[in-house]
Scaffold this motif. Structure first.
Motif, PDB file in Angstrom:
ATOM      1  N   GLY A 288      26.708  26.801  68.222  1.00 44.89           N
ATOM      2  CA  GLY A 288      26.770  27.481  69.504  1.00 44.89           C
ATOM      3  C   GLY A 288      26.394  26.618  70.692  1.00 44.89           C
ATOM      4  O   GLY A 288      26.692  26.963  71.840  1.00 44.89           O
ATOM      5  N   ASP A 289      25.745  25.479  70.454  1.00 49.36           N
ATOM      6  CA  ASP A 289      25.268  24.611  71.540  1.00 49.36           C
ATOM      7  C   ASP A 289      26.262  23.484  71.772  1.00 49.36           C
ATOM      8  O   ASP A 289      26.037  22.337  71.375  1.00 49.36           O
ATOM      9  CB  ASP A 289      23.885  24.058  71.194  1.00 49.36           C
ATOM     10  CG  ASP A 289      23.285  23.245  72.347  1.00 49.36           C
ATOM     11  OD1 ASP A 289      23.939  23.137  73.394  1.00 49.36           O
ATOM     12  OD2 ASP A 289      22.169  22.723  72.171  1.00 49.36           O
ATOM     13  N   VAL A 290      27.359  23.791  72.444  1.00 46.77           N
ATOM     14  CA  VAL A 290      28.380  22.766  72.668  1.00 46.77           C
ATOM     15  C   VAL A 290      27.994  21.823  73.798  1.00 46.77           C
ATOM     16  O   VAL A 290      28.491  20.691  73.863  1.00 46.77           O
ATOM     17  CB  VAL A 290      29.754  23.412  72.963  1.00 46.77           C
ATOM     18  CG1 VAL A 290      30.243  24.213  71.774  1.00 46.77           C
ATOM     19  CG2 VAL A 290      29.700  24.273  74.205  1.00 46.77           C
ATOM     20  N   GLU A 291      27.124  22.248  74.692  1.00 42.51           N
ATOM     21  CA  GLU A 291      26.732  21.370  75.799  1.00 42.51           C
ATOM     22  C   GLU A 291      26.098  20.083  75.270  1.00 42.51           C
ATOM     23  O   GLU A 291      26.423  18.982  75.739  1.00 42.51           O
ATOM     24  CB  GLU A 291      25.750  22.083  76.730  1.00 42.51           C
ATOM     25  CG  GLU A 291      25.316  21.181  77.886  1.00 42.51           C
ATOM     26  CD  GLU A 291      24.310  21.822  78.817  1.00 42.51           C
ATOM     27  OE1 GLU A 291      24.029  21.237  79.875  1.00 42.51           O
ATOM     28  OE2 GLU A 291      23.797  22.915  78.491  1.00 42.51           O
ATOM     29  N   HIS A 292      25.208  20.202  74.294  1.00 38.70           N
ATOM     30  CA  HIS A 292      24.519  19.026  73.781  1.00 38.70           C
ATOM     31  C   HIS A 292      25.268  18.361  72.630  1.00 38.70           C
ATOM     32  O   HIS A 292      25.107  17.161  72.395  1.00 38.70           O
ATOM     33  CB  HIS A 292      23.107  19.406  73.332  1.00 38.70           C
ATOM     34  CG  HIS A 292      22.240  19.907  74.448  1.00 38.70           C
ATOM     35  ND1 HIS A 292      21.938  21.236  74.626  1.00 38.70           N
ATOM     36  CD2 HIS A 292      21.647  19.245  75.477  1.00 38.70           C
ATOM     37  CE1 HIS A 292      21.174  21.377  75.697  1.00 38.70           C
ATOM     38  NE2 HIS A 292      20.989  20.190  76.239  1.00 38.70           N
ATOM     39  N   ASN A 293      26.095  19.121  71.910  1.00 40.69           N
ATOM     40  CA  ASN A 293      26.805  18.556  70.760  1.00 40.69           C
ATOM     41  C   ASN A 293      28.161  17.949  71.127  1.00 40.69           C
ATOM     42  O   ASN A 293      28.613  16.999  70.488  1.00 40.69           O
ATOM     43  CB  ASN A 293      26.999  19.625  69.681  1.00 40.69           C
ATOM     44  CG  ASN A 293      25.675  20.080  69.088  1.00 40.69           C
ATOM     45  OD1 ASN A 293      24.723  19.310  69.030  1.00 40.69           O
ATOM     46  ND2 ASN A 293      25.615  21.323  68.641  1.00 40.69           N
ATOM     47  N   LYS A 294      28.822  18.506  72.136  1.00 38.86           N
ATOM     48  CA  LYS A 294      30.164  18.025  72.474  1.00 38.86           C
ATOM     49  C   LYS A 294      30.328  17.695  73.958  1.00 38.86           C
ATOM     50  O   LYS A 294      31.259  16.990  74.330  1.00 38.86           O
ATOM     51  CB  LYS A 294      31.211  19.059  72.055  1.00 38.86           C
ATOM     52  CG  LYS A 294      31.268  19.273  70.546  1.00 38.86           C
ATOM     53  CD  LYS A 294      32.446  20.134  70.132  1.00 38.86           C
ATOM     54  CE  LYS A 294      32.553  20.227  68.622  1.00 38.86           C
ATOM     55  NZ  LYS A 294      33.709  21.035  68.185  1.00 38.86           N
ATOM     56  N   GLY A 295      29.464  18.235  74.804  1.00 45.01           N
ATOM     57  CA  GLY A 295      29.570  17.968  76.231  1.00 45.01           C
ATOM     58  C   GLY A 295      30.495  18.939  76.937  1.00 45.01           C
ATOM     59  O   GLY A 295      31.374  19.548  76.325  1.00 45.01           O
ATOM     60  N   THR A 296      30.305  19.083  78.235  1.00 39.46           N
ATOM     61  CA  THR A 296      31.121  20.004  79.032  1.00 39.46           C
ATOM     62  C   THR A 296      31.793  19.266  80.190  1.00 39.46           C
ATOM     63  O   THR A 296      31.440  18.123  80.501  1.00 39.46           O
ATOM     64  CB  THR A 296      30.257  21.149  79.612  1.00 39.46           C
ATOM     65  OG1 THR A 296      29.371  20.607  80.605  1.00 39.46           O
ATOM     66  CG2 THR A 296      29.455  21.839  78.513  1.00 39.46           C
TER      67      THR A 296
END
Length: 452
Positions: A288-296
């Motif tokens: 659920g934490d795409v900001e830290h895992n994949k970036g925005t």
């Protein structure tokens, strides 16, 4: 098909005010002043579009109307509700390919459907993956999937969503409540779409990253907040001006809650559907934490920071007008007559949403009890529509009370023969010739005298 390095003509499907994110996208696109917006609406739609939006009526039973409406467009944005048939999006994709639309933003607007484990566990996300593959296989258009996470102000309003019950002042933390997830607001997603479609197709100047071709056939991510349940509760406490002692906090393993949700789905319970979706993104795997895992793309698109308390407050207000914990399937007509028009429309939207969810669960393989609940929901929707229509007719009767003529549908129905019958005045009318005849040759009356 775009002939320059910028997208100017944008078609959008789904501009319903209120619940649908499409209205926020249209608003943001209009503000840029860089795009010509065309909304595709059904032939029987009565929706009022914002000023400056071109309307084109389409009939999904006639695919050629879709092709004609999309011809000359540079991009297509698809925002469809959960109860829309899956075939509808494929019809739009095929029509866009035939019409020469270069870019498609499919009906993504969800957590990370590029995460295979998440998609495997949440069946609702699987059609989104199939849609992206279909666009690639067709080979006529390119897609950009915009992953937004859940709508924050919607899910924080649901006790079965993010685990916060405002009425009972209880909170259920999944595991320890510390797993962070990325969420968005519909306003932020509207700005993200406008920013994305304002980028050049190929790089211009020194910023080589700011170009649509860099995101061709990929999923991109935007966000408003990356927060844990504890962060959400802290926001709730600020908005409600409460303390930790005012809340009853419990914990539940996320996998256990997810399993319970699956069982409830099989039993046809509405709560199970929300539990499965909401709980799975809080798993310790970090999906659920795409900001830290994949970036925005927030920085690239120039998206602003938002105030979480503002949208927490909106979620709390929304929770007061929705019964998220129980099924709304059976509605009694007697309970509807005293409600306002806005309340009735909101209840109608909730019923339609639940109907779409149950139909999805039925396809996913649930209990046969879903058939009964689907039947009840359809009847309830009919009752709400009946009350809305009746109230509207009553108001029209008041409006036309002193008018000379009534609209046809407000006149007494009776029978066709009675409706065509002459009025008493018309029946008593005679011609000029008949008047003279009656005057000069009136009916004579005779009396017969009897002799004894």
């Amino acid at each position: 098909m775009a002939v320059q390095n910028r997208i100017t003509k944008v078609a959008i499907v789904g501009t319903k005010a209120g619940g649908n994110s499409g209205s926020f996208m249209v608003e943001a696109l209009l503000k840029t002043g860089k795009h010509i917006i065309t909304a595709l609406t059904r032939v029987d739609s009565q929706s009022k579009l914002p000023e400056g939006v071109i309307s084109k009526k389409v009939d999904y039973n006639q695919p050629e109307t879709l092709v004609e409406a999309l011809r000359g467009q540079d991009a297509l944005i698809i925002t469809l509700s959960g109860h829309t048939p899956k075939e509808t999006e494929m019809q739009l994709i095929n029509a866009a390919g035939e019409a020469g639309v270069s870019w498609i933003l499919p009906n993504e607007w969800s957590p990370d459907t590029a995460n295979e484990a998440l998609v495997k566990d949440v069946v609702l996300f699987q059609p989104k993956v199939a849609t992206r593959k279909a666009i690639e296989n067709l080979g006529k258009s390119s897609y950009i999937g915009v992953s937004t996470g859940f709508w924050y102000d919607w899910m924080v309003a649901m006790p079965v969503g993010f685990g916060i019950d405002y009425e009972r002042r209880t909170v259920t933390f999944f595991d320890e409540g510390e797993a962070k997830i990325t969420t968005s607001t519909r306003q932020q997603v509207g700005r993200a779409v406008a920013g994305l479609l304002s980028l050049p197709i190929k790089p211009e100047g020194s910023n080589q990253e700011a170009a649509l071709e860099n995101f061709k056939n990929k999923v991109v991510y935007v966000k408003s907040f990356t927060v844990s349940q504890k962060d959400m509760l802290a926001s709730v406490r600020r908005v409600t001006e409460t303390k930790d002692d005012d809340w009853s906090i419990t914990t539940q393993p996320s996998e256990e809650r997810y399993s319970n949700g699956l069982q409830e789905m099989k039993e046809g319970k509405r709560t199970g559907f929300a539990k499965v979706m909401a709980t799975r993104v809080f798993y310790p795997d970090g999906c659920g934490d795409v900001e830290h895992n994949k970036g925005t793309l927030n920085k690239l698109l120039g998206l602003p920071e938002e105030d979480i308390d503002e949208f927490t407050k909106a979620g709390i207000e929304r929770s007061k007008s929705s019964d998220w914990g129980q099924s709304t399937a059976k509605v009694r007509t007697g309970q509807l007559w005293g409600k306002s028009k806005d309340d009735l429309k909101k209840q109608l939207d909730d019923l339609k949403t639940e109907l779409g969810q149950l139909r999805t669960q039925k396809i996913a393989g649930g209990a046969s009890s879903k058939l009964t609940k689907i039947h009840d929901l359809r009847k309830s929707i009919a009752r709400v529509l009946t009350v809305i229509n009746s109230n509207q007719r009553q108001q029209l009767r008041i409006f036309y009370a002193k008018k000379k003529y009534l609209p046809l549908d407000l006149r007494p129905k009776k029978t066709r023969a009675i409706r065509r019958r002459l009025t008493q005045h018309e029946a008593n009318l005679v011609t000029e010739k008949q008047k003279k005849r009656q005057m000069h040759f009136p009916q004579r009356k005779y009396a017969v005298k009897a002799e004894v």
